[in-house]
Design an enzyme around this catalytic site. Sequence first.
Site, PDB file in Angstrom:
ATOM      1  N   THR A 137       0.845  -1.201   0.000  1.00  0.00           N
ATOM      2  CA  THR A 137       0.000   0.000   0.000  1.00  0.00           C
ATOM      3  C   THR A 137       0.887   1.260   0.000  1.00  0.00           C
ATOM      4  OG1 THR A 137      -1.877  -0.994   1.089  1.00  0.00           O
ATOM      5  CG2 THR A 137      -1.484   1.294   1.619  1.00  0.00           C
ATOM      6  N   ARG A 184     -15.434  -5.217   0.428  1.00  0.00           N
ATOM      7  CA  ARG A 184     -14.772  -4.806   1.683  1.00  0.00           C
ATOM      8  C   ARG A 184     -14.046  -3.464   1.474  1.00  0.00           C
ATOM      9  NH1 ARG A 184      -9.168  -3.603   3.050  1.00  0.00           N
ATOM     10  NH2 ARG A 184      -8.876  -4.051   5.250  1.00  0.00           N
ATOM     11  N   GLY A 207     -11.397  -0.842   3.522  1.00  0.00           N
ATOM     12  CA  GLY A 207     -10.494  -0.755   4.666  1.00  0.00           C
ATOM     13  C   GLY A 207     -10.403   0.655   5.216  1.00  0.00           C
ATOM     14  N   THR A 255      -0.748   2.437   7.012  1.00  0.00           N
ATOM     15  CA  THR A 255      -0.778   1.155   6.289  1.00  0.00           C
ATOM     16  C   THR A 255      -0.813   0.023   7.308  1.00  0.00           C
ATOM     17  OG1 THR A 255       0.487  -0.361   4.881  1.00  0.00           O
ATOM     18  CG2 THR A 255       1.750   1.317   6.044  1.00  0.00           C
TER      19      THR A 255
END
Length: 302
Positions: free
Chosen positions: A170, A198, A200, A221
């Site tokens: 990420t 999903r 995050g 992250t």
Amino acid sequence: MIHGGAGALEDLKNEASEAEFRQSITAILEQGRQRLEKGDHALDVVEYCVTLLEDDRLYNAGRGSVLNAEGKVEMDAALMNGSDLRAGAVACVKQIKNPIALARHVLEQGDHVMLVGDGALEFAQFCQMEIYPDHYFITEARIKQLAEAQAAGRITLDHERIKPSQKLGTVGAVARDIQGNLAAATSTGGLVNKRWGRVGDTPVVGAGVFADNETCAVSATGYGEQFLRTVLAKTISDFVQFRGMDAEAAAKAGIEYLVAKVNGEGGVIVIDGAGRCAAAQSTSGLIRGWIEMGGETYCTLG
Ligand code: ASP
């Protein structure tokens, strides 16, 4: 400051590809420095640096994003402007080469803070962004990584070690410009083998991204669910605001809080209003680099 994700990176240190990460991080930092030196706004610079990170298939964002349980790429991204708390975010987006650029359009358009899925895609078309075919985003390494995660029955961080070959991450950037404005940006393909739909922490203001000129700018992250539950980026900003901490103390206290509350795994990069840079992590690795107050370039993967 920029980061390329948190996780278990022990094996990476012994591999030739460590050089690839260092080269990528230092080259992107240098481009960010040049723009800040010219007087560009922090928001433009964090967007630009994250665009470069998204385009680099080394990282779990844009091209080279990890795959969900259906073998598809679904990306999240957000950015925030510290002078007025304007923010833009997109979640569960497909076929957008640079999700952070779409998040910037959401911010500029101003009616909303977050757009998701098909609505975000339609908005991208309205903004005349180019739509890319699915295969542009998917790499061989990601197909293999998903197969390994599924065989192990796990939902994992990109850098987590099922097999040592998994070492991509990420991305995020934080900056302070010469006017003293702060900005933060974060972009991700999320977790390997995640359920479709999903979302995050990355696109959620206060969780994976936050910027306020009066405190600091943060990009996170790690396991997104843990950062959502601890509202970690805003918690770090609160440490600066209400406990008078600088970037270093706040980053450290933030990760201690993440671990104490939810046994969280991840890392953060933080820049405060005075331009001090800091990072902290509870994972063994966090790919990151920074140029503090126009000085030396610093880069580390550990
Ligand atoms: N925070 C990201 C997410 O949970 C993953 C990561 O940082 O690698 O979607």
